[in-house]
Motif scaffolding. Structure first.
Motif, PDB file in Angstrom:
ATOM      1  N   GLU A 787      58.562  33.314  29.719  1.00 49.32           N
ATOM      2  CA  GLU A 787      59.740  33.430  28.866  1.00 49.32           C
ATOM      3  C   GLU A 787      60.963  33.701  29.734  1.00 49.32           C
ATOM      4  O   GLU A 787      60.959  34.598  30.580  1.00 49.32           O
ATOM      5  CB  GLU A 787      59.527  34.566  27.863  1.00 49.32           C
ATOM      6  CG  GLU A 787      60.706  34.814  26.949  1.00 49.32           C
ATOM      7  CD  GLU A 787      60.557  36.110  26.170  1.00 49.32           C
ATOM      8  OE1 GLU A 787      61.297  36.284  25.195  1.00 49.32           O
ATOM      9  OE2 GLU A 787      59.723  36.945  26.569  1.00 49.32           O
ATOM     10  N   VAL A 788      62.004  32.914  29.508  1.00 46.64           N
ATOM     11  CA  VAL A 788      63.279  33.124  30.196  1.00 46.64           C
ATOM     12  C   VAL A 788      64.393  33.021  29.161  1.00 46.64           C
ATOM     13  O   VAL A 788      64.537  31.987  28.507  1.00 46.64           O
ATOM     14  CB  VAL A 788      63.506  32.086  31.321  1.00 46.64           C
ATOM     15  CG1 VAL A 788      64.871  32.292  31.971  1.00 46.64           C
ATOM     16  CG2 VAL A 788      62.413  32.182  32.366  1.00 46.64           C
ATOM     17  N   LYS A 789      65.141  34.109  29.008  1.00 48.53           N
ATOM     18  CA  LYS A 789      66.274  34.142  28.066  1.00 48.53           C
ATOM     19  C   LYS A 789      65.863  33.683  26.663  1.00 48.53           C
ATOM     20  O   LYS A 789      66.434  32.757  26.089  1.00 48.53           O
ATOM     21  CB  LYS A 789      67.422  33.277  28.586  1.00 48.53           C
ATOM     22  CG  LYS A 789      68.048  33.803  29.875  1.00 48.53           C
ATOM     23  CD  LYS A 789      69.196  32.934  30.343  1.00 48.53           C
ATOM     24  CE  LYS A 789      69.798  33.485  31.637  1.00 48.53           C
ATOM     25  NZ  LYS A 789      70.889  32.625  32.160  1.00 48.53           N
ATOM     26  N   ASP A 790      64.840  34.329  26.115  1.00 45.86           N
ATOM     27  CA  ASP A 790      64.372  34.106  24.744  1.00 45.86           C
ATOM     28  C   ASP A 790      63.777  32.724  24.510  1.00 45.86           C
ATOM     29  O   ASP A 790      63.581  32.307  23.370  1.00 45.86           O
ATOM     30  CB  ASP A 790      65.503  34.323  23.730  1.00 45.86           C
ATOM     31  CG  ASP A 790      65.961  35.764  23.697  1.00 45.86           C
ATOM     32  OD1 ASP A 790      65.200  36.633  24.137  1.00 45.86           O
ATOM     33  OD2 ASP A 790      67.093  36.010  23.243  1.00 45.86           O
ATOM     34  N   LYS A 791      63.500  31.997  25.579  1.00 48.91           N
ATOM     35  CA  LYS A 791      62.882  30.681  25.428  1.00 48.91           C
ATOM     36  C   LYS A 791      61.606  30.636  26.253  1.00 48.91           C
ATOM     37  O   LYS A 791      61.569  31.146  27.371  1.00 48.91           O
ATOM     38  CB  LYS A 791      63.841  29.578  25.872  1.00 48.91           C
ATOM     39  CG  LYS A 791      63.320  28.179  25.567  1.00 48.91           C
ATOM     40  CD  LYS A 791      64.348  27.108  25.899  1.00 48.91           C
ATOM     41  CE  LYS A 791      63.804  25.720  25.584  1.00 48.91           C
ATOM     42  NZ  LYS A 791      64.777  24.648  25.919  1.00 48.91           N
ATOM     43  N   VAL A 792      60.561  30.037  25.692  1.00 54.96           N
ATOM     44  CA  VAL A 792      59.270  29.956  26.363  1.00 54.96           C
ATOM     45  C   VAL A 792      59.129  28.575  27.024  1.00 54.96           C
ATOM     46  O   VAL A 792      59.328  27.541  26.382  1.00 54.96           O
ATOM     47  CB  VAL A 792      58.114  30.192  25.369  1.00 54.96           C
ATOM     48  CG1 VAL A 792      56.774  30.026  26.065  1.00 54.96           C
ATOM     49  CG2 VAL A 792      58.222  31.576  24.746  1.00 54.96           C
ATOM     50  N   TYR A 793      58.807  28.573  28.301  1.00 58.25           N
ATOM     51  CA  TYR A 793      58.621  27.334  29.079  1.00 58.25           C
ATOM     52  C   TYR A 793      57.145  27.200  29.430  1.00 58.25           C
ATOM     53  O   TYR A 793      56.536  28.136  29.951  1.00 58.25           O
ATOM     54  CB  TYR A 793      59.464  27.359  30.351  1.00 58.25           C
ATOM     55  CG  TYR A 793      60.958  27.413  30.078  1.00 58.25           C
ATOM     56  CD1 TYR A 793      61.703  26.236  29.986  1.00 58.25           C
ATOM     57  CD2 TYR A 793      61.613  28.631  29.905  1.00 58.25           C
ATOM     58  CE1 TYR A 793      63.070  26.279  29.741  1.00 58.25           C
ATOM     59  CE2 TYR A 793      62.973  28.685  29.653  1.00 58.25           C
ATOM     60  CZ  TYR A 793      63.700  27.498  29.565  1.00 58.25           C
ATOM     61  OH  TYR A 793      65.058  27.551  29.314  1.00 58.25           O
ATOM     62  N   THR A 794      56.591  26.008  29.171  1.00 63.39           N
ATOM     63  CA  THR A 794      55.159  25.763  29.383  1.00 63.39           C
ATOM     64  C   THR A 794      54.957  24.735  30.504  1.00 63.39           C
ATOM     65  O   THR A 794      55.722  23.766  30.619  1.00 63.39           O
ATOM     66  CB  THR A 794      54.510  25.244  28.093  1.00 63.39           C
ATOM     67  OG1 THR A 794      54.775  26.164  27.038  1.00 63.39           O
ATOM     68  CG2 THR A 794      53.004  25.108  28.262  1.00 63.39           C
ATOM     69  N   PHE A 795      53.917  24.953  31.306  1.00 66.33           N
ATOM     70  CA  PHE A 795      53.609  24.059  32.429  1.00 66.33           C
ATOM     71  C   PHE A 795      52.123  23.720  32.422  1.00 66.33           C
ATOM     72  O   PHE A 795      51.291  24.552  32.043  1.00 66.33           O
ATOM     73  CB  PHE A 795      53.952  24.730  33.768  1.00 66.33           C
ATOM     74  CG  PHE A 795      55.410  25.072  33.913  1.00 66.33           C
ATOM     75  CD1 PHE A 795      56.289  24.167  34.490  1.00 66.33           C
ATOM     76  CD2 PHE A 795      55.904  26.300  33.474  1.00 66.33           C
ATOM     77  CE1 PHE A 795      57.641  24.482  34.627  1.00 66.33           C
ATOM     78  CE2 PHE A 795      57.244  26.620  33.605  1.00 66.33           C
ATOM     79  CZ  PHE A 795      58.115  25.706  34.188  1.00 66.33           C
ATOM     80  N   ILE A 796      51.818  22.468  32.865  1.00 64.11           N
ATOM     81  CA  ILE A 796      50.437  22.081  33.137  1.00 64.11           C
ATOM     82  C   ILE A 796      50.374  21.623  34.598  1.00 64.11           C
ATOM     83  O   ILE A 796      51.419  21.471  35.253  1.00 64.11           O
ATOM     84  CB  ILE A 796      49.952  20.969  32.201  1.00 64.11           C
ATOM     85  CG1 ILE A 796      50.830  19.716  32.339  1.00 64.11           C
ATOM     86  CG2 ILE A 796      49.908  21.449  30.764  1.00 64.11           C
ATOM     87  CD1 ILE A 796      50.319  18.530  31.549  1.00 64.11           C
ATOM     88  N   VAL A 797      49.179  21.402  35.107  1.00 65.07           N
ATOM     89  CA  VAL A 797      49.026  21.042  36.511  1.00 65.07           C
ATOM     90  C   VAL A 797      49.794  19.751  36.816  1.00 65.07           C
ATOM     91  O   VAL A 797      49.746  18.781  36.058  1.00 65.07           O
ATOM     92  CB  VAL A 797      47.529  20.898  36.894  1.00 65.07           C
ATOM     93  CG1 VAL A 797      46.866  19.795  36.101  1.00 65.07           C
ATOM     94  CG2 VAL A 797      47.370  20.660  38.389  1.00 65.07           C
ATOM     95  N   ALA A 852      54.862  27.775  37.222  1.00 70.18           N
ATOM     96  CA  ALA A 852      55.536  28.769  36.384  1.00 70.18           C
ATOM     97  C   ALA A 852      56.206  29.846  37.234  1.00 70.18           C
ATOM     98  O   ALA A 852      57.343  30.249  36.976  1.00 70.18           O
ATOM     99  CB  ALA A 852      54.530  29.393  35.415  1.00 70.18           C
ATOM    100  N   VAL A 853      55.499  30.324  38.287  1.00 68.76           N
ATOM    101  CA  VAL A 853      56.071  31.352  39.153  1.00 68.76           C
ATOM    102  C   VAL A 853      57.271  30.805  39.923  1.00 68.76           C
ATOM    103  O   VAL A 853      58.304  31.478  40.076  1.00 68.76           O
ATOM    104  CB  VAL A 853      54.996  31.902  40.113  1.00 68.76           C
ATOM    105  CG1 VAL A 853      55.631  32.753  41.214  1.00 68.76           C
ATOM    106  CG2 VAL A 853      53.972  32.718  39.331  1.00 68.76           C
ATOM    107  N   ALA A 854      57.161  29.554  40.406  1.00 70.38           N
ATOM    108  CA  ALA A 854      58.284  28.943  41.125  1.00 70.38           C
ATOM    109  C   ALA A 854      59.508  28.845  40.225  1.00 70.38           C
ATOM    110  O   ALA A 854      60.647  29.134  40.654  1.00 70.38           O
ATOM    111  CB  ALA A 854      57.886  27.556  41.628  1.00 70.38           C
ATOM    112  N   PHE A 855      59.297  28.458  38.944  1.00 67.63           N
ATOM    113  CA  PHE A 855      60.414  28.402  38.003  1.00 67.63           C
ATOM    114  C   PHE A 855      60.993  29.800  37.762  1.00 67.63           C
ATOM    115  O   PHE A 855      62.212  29.992  37.685  1.00 67.63           O
ATOM    116  CB  PHE A 855      59.971  27.778  36.685  1.00 67.63           C
ATOM    117  CG  PHE A 855      61.036  27.782  35.623  1.00 67.63           C
ATOM    118  CD1 PHE A 855      62.204  27.042  35.780  1.00 67.63           C
ATOM    119  CD2 PHE A 855      60.899  28.550  34.471  1.00 67.63           C
ATOM    120  CE1 PHE A 855      63.191  27.061  34.810  1.00 67.63           C
ATOM    121  CE2 PHE A 855      61.878  28.572  33.496  1.00 67.63           C
ATOM    122  CZ  PHE A 855      63.033  27.824  33.669  1.00 67.63           C
TER     123      PHE A 855
END
Length: 915
Positions: A787-797, A852-855
């Motif tokens: 979650e960044v600034k009230d928005k959830v970002y999703t990642f796959i491989v 996700a960690v890089a983002f």
């Protein structure tokens, strides 16, 4: 003695204004007294009427016949009045029929008696006979006849009588005019009633009271108050009857302000000692929410009657002062006033609220002595009392003994079963009601739907939905909200959402149900969107909504939004609510901030078992096993007994920290110490604990000693342990069982393939993959989100769909260069792809949690913690990678995988590499 009857009547009545009887013992009926018989006989008969003394009246009648006075028309009229008022209409009518020329006085007395006894048909029949004899009504007869029309609600006859009053000119008489006002109102013609009232030239307080009564009986409370104001402004002073009526209107409006003003007028006019007014004041203050004032007024009543006692006891029950209600019941008995059905019904409610079984039974005995078998109200009260005291067998007996069962009784019993958690019986009872063709209502459906929701019986839910439409009660507020709740709890979120969108009103209950449904369904994002919609609708949340939203944030790991909801919880004053407080602990724990969870836990004023279990489980998930066990010991010292969930958390704490001996001690003694038999969950924790620590043989012994068939959680724990320790035999056995129990789950195939790959058995790896293809089982893709600034970002491989993908991969390349300098080497052994080493390294670098960690590193402020959630177990390469990264960038990285939390800080992980 010839004058003995006069002596007895004189001794009984002793009228102070009758001088004739001053020396009654000396009377001689055959001499001087006989010259003026009508004076003494009429006085005696009047006294018989006043005291309803039929037998003595008949003795007077006999005496009159004996001495030849029965044919006196004046005395005959007194006899007709006496018999009519004593409801002995046969003798009264016989006297009229025997009279050569019965006059209007006799007919009026007979008609008045009929009306006072509620015999409207007989009164109108007597009017017909009187008219045939040519006797016309006067200002005393017309009010009685009009009252008979009111009782029958016979508008046509009322209009005829109205015409007669106009023709004879009596319509202008005050009493007749008032009777006309009442008659039209009782017949539903309030407009005509008000018009006639306006034609009364000299409206006195009796006229106004007649109009007040009409509007009051139609529940037009506002109009009654307005009319009262008009009366006072018109210069007419109210009497105690006026004030009692208007006080009842204030009770209906629940308006204590106007009621208090009327109380002042009562005192000023000297009517405050009037019993009716006092009772009306008690009722008004009660319904206006002023229970203390109601009790205070009651205490001022010198000699409270049954109405007074019932009003104050009902007031106490209404405002949940049940102990005071029962205390007043004892006072009432001590005062010599016997409770009636209404009193005992209120007392039953108090017993129900306080769970007083024994007293409830005593009240039941009192009702039996009153022979109230046919009283529906008391029967329903007994069902409700026994139900709330969790005595459903007694509630059922009370229901079965009712000779006539209405829908209120059925609803009470169904509600009782639902309240006591016997949802199957509640549903069965509704089925019985339905097959008996008993009409049901919205309350019935709402109650049954609550049980259906608990049973998660979707077929029944759909059937009840259809019934609600068929019987025309689908649009009911309670039915719609109950259907919404039932569909939500049955995980039919589409139907729930459809009902929510189709509703025609905005209310908290609907939002609570749909938000809870989405939260439980796992769609926390939609739950949070609905909360924004709810705020736009200007609907204030309750503690339950906040609790559901906090749980949604917990499932999303939405830390920032969870903190905002924490602020809302404080703003709306829900911090003292146990559900909201527990949800706060749970939210912070699952969002990776065990410190915030601990603060929320410490602020709970009265911690229940859910609070303790949430915090112990949170500490266990965050790898703080020893702290979790210390908290468990503190809980026991505080006298809070654990439940099966608490002990699961305790065993998990031992498992996550490798505390084998402690875990075995708790597992082996839990039934002896706490009376809790181990369930599948407890066995799974214990097997996982033994397996992870390398004691696979011991773990298998526990599996074989289980008193029931092991489920998927047990075999899954064993398979995970076999993967860690590369035990092919145990892994194969566990996988075989899981293929039977959960054939659709891809995790079993993946773990088994990993075991084979770690042993270099590539042919077996290929066989597992072939089996997956043939069984149409697809590997669950690894996903990570933050979650960044009230928005959830999703990642796959290998994800490149993000708008900042170039920056993300550039950051990974930058980290790769830095990490290689400090000794990090990708652990390629875990990758099962049949590609060369460099390609495997590239695939490892593009794992979803690394993206996700890089983002997080490029999108969040420096030194801010990065919180990532992953749907699968974090791999050993990512785990090693994050230990190096957190040290290089001086950031805490918190990763929540499917098993636990990993706090990476200063080059190490909170799990101690034991996961």
């Amino acid at each position: 003695m010839p004058h003995s009857i006069f002596q007895r009547l004189y001794l009984r009545f002793k009228p102070p204004t009758i001088q004739t009887f001053a020396s009654v013992a000396a009377l001689d009926l055959t001499s001087e007294y006989s010259t003026q018989p009508s004076i003494s006989y009429s006085t005696l008969l009047s006294q018989c009427v006043a005291t309803k003394s039929l037998n003595l009246g008949m003795e007077v009648h006999a005496h009159m016949i004996k001495f030849g006075f029965s044919k006196n028309q004046s005395l005959r009229n007194h006899l007709v009045t006496m018999y009519s008022k004593c409801h002995h209409f046969g003798f009264a009518r016989k006297l009229i029929d025997q009279s050569p020329e019965p006059d209007l006085v006799s007919w009026s007395a007979l008609i008045s008696g009929f009306v006072q006894s509620g015999l409207a048909n007989e009164a109108l029949s007597a009017l017909s006979d009187m008219s045939m004899l040519g006797v016309k009504c006067n200002e005393f007869t017309f009010p009685s006849i009009l009252k008979a029309c009111s009782i029958k609600k016979d508008l046509n006859m009322g209009k005829k009588i109205h015409g007669m009053t106009v023709v004879t000119g009596f319509d202008s008489d005050g009493f007749v005019a008032n009777a006309l006002v009442v008659m039209y109102a009782k017949c539903g013609q309030l407009g005509e009633s008000r018009r006639l009232f306006g034609t009364i030239e000299e409206r006195n307080v009796v006229s106004w009271n007649a109009l007040f009564s009409c509007y009051m009986q139609s529940d037009f409370y506002v109009e009654v108050v307005d009319l009262f104001k008009n009366m006072v402004w018109g210069g007419v002073s109210p009497n105690e009857f006026s004030l009692s009526i208007v006080l009842n209107a204030c009770a209906g409006l629940q308006d204590g302000g106007i009621g208090r003003m009327l109380h002042g007028i009562l005192v000023k006019l000297g009517h405050d000692s009037d019993q009716f007014s006092k009772n009306a004041l008690v009722d008004m203050y009660s319904k206006a929410g002023e229970s203390e004032d109601a009790v205070a007024v009651f205490r001022e009543i010198m000699h409270p009657d049954i109405v007074s006692w019932n009003a104050v006891i009902a007031c106490c029950v209404l405002h949940e002062c049940n102990d005071l209600a029962l205390m007043l019941l004892d006072e009432m008995k001590s005062s010599g006033t016997c409770p009636n059905l209404f009193t005992l019904s209120s007392a039953l409610k108090a017993c129900a609220a306080m769970g007083l079984r024994d007293l409830g039974r005593q009240l039941h005995s009192s009702l039996i002595k009153m022979d109230t078998n046919s009283d529906l109200f008391s029967g329903v009260g007994l069902i409700d009392m026994y139900s709330k005291c969790e005595m459903m067998d007694d509630a059922r007996r009370a229901f079965e003994l009712m000779p006539k069962k209405d829908i209120i009784a059925w609803n009470a019993l169904i509600s009782g079963y639902s309240l006591c958690g016997d949802d199957l019986e509640a549903v069965s009872l509704f089925a019985k009601l339905y097959h008996e063709d008993t009409d049901f209502n919205q309350t019935t459906l709402s109650t049954v739907l609550k049980s259906v929701a608990s049973l998660m019986a979707i077929k029944l839910c759909k059937q009840l939905h259809a019934l609600s439409i068929k019987y025309g009660i689908y649009s009911d507020f309670y039915v719609i909200n109950s259907l919404l709740d039932a569909y939500g709890k049955c995980n039919y979120i589409g139907e729930a959402s459809k009902i929510f969108e189709e509703r025609t009103w905005e209310d908290l209950v609907a939002y609570t149900s749909i938000i809870t449904a989405y939260s439980q369904y796992g769609d926390g994002e939609e739950a949070l969107k609905l909360y924004l919609q709810m705020q736009y609708a200007d609907i204030k949340p309750d503690a339950f909504v906040c609790s559901s939203l906090l749980n949604a944030c917990a499932n999303l790991s939405a830390y920032e939004q969870g903190k905002q909801l924490h602020v809302h919880t404080i703003k709306f004053g829900f911090m003292s609510d146990i559900f909201a407080s527990n949800s706060l602990v749970n939210m912070y724990s699952k969002c990776g901030s065990i410190e915030d969870a601990d603060r929320a836990f410490s602020e709970i004023p009265k911690r229940g078992i859910v609070s303790w279990s949430a915090m112990i489980g949170g500490l266990a998930q965050h790898g703080q096993g020893k702290q979790a066990l210390q908290l468990f010991s503190q809980m026991l010292e505080d006298g809070v007994p654990p439940n099966h969930i608490t002990l699961v958390s305790v065993l998990c704490a031992c498992n996550h920290c490798g505390l084998v001996n402690e875990g075995k001690r708790y597992f082996e003694t839990m039934e002896e110490r706490f009376g809790i038999k181990p369930t599948q969950e407890h066995y799974a924790c214990m097997i996982d604990l033994l397996g992870r620590s390398g004691k696979l043989n011991e773990a298998m012994e526990v599996v074989n000693s289980m008193p029931f068939e092991a489920d998927a959680s047990v075999w899954g724990a064993l398979l995970g342990a076999a993967r860690i320790h590369k035990n092919i035999e145990v892994g194969q056995k566990a996988a075989e069982m899981l293929f039977v129990l959960e054939p659709e789950k891809s995790g079993t195939h993946v773990l088994l393939a990993n075991i084979y790959a770690s042993a270099g058995m590539w042919e077996n790896v290929a066989k597992v993959r072939k089996l997956m293809r043939e069984s149409n089982v697809k590997k669950e893709p690894g996903m990570s989100w933050l979650e960044v600034k009230d928005k959830v970002y999703t990642f796959i491989v290998g994800d490149r769909s993000h708008c900042r993908s170039d920056e993300i991969y550039a950051k990974l390349d930058e980290l790769s260069g830095l990490l290689s300098k400090v000794g990090y080497t990708p652990i390629i052994d875990i990758d099962l792809h049949n590609v060369n080493q460099s390609e495997k390294e590239k695939l490892l670098y593009h794992h979803s949690e690394k993206l996700a960690v890089a983002f997080g590193l490029i999108a969040t402020p420096p030194r801010a913690p990065i919180r990532v959630k992953k749907n699968l177990r974090v791999c050993i390469d990512c785990h090693t990678f994050f230990k190096f990264v957190c040290k290089i960038v001086s950031r805490e990285i918190i990763v929540r995988d499917i098993n636990r939390f990993h706090h990476f800080k200063d080059g190490s992980c909170s799990c101690g590499d034991y996961w």
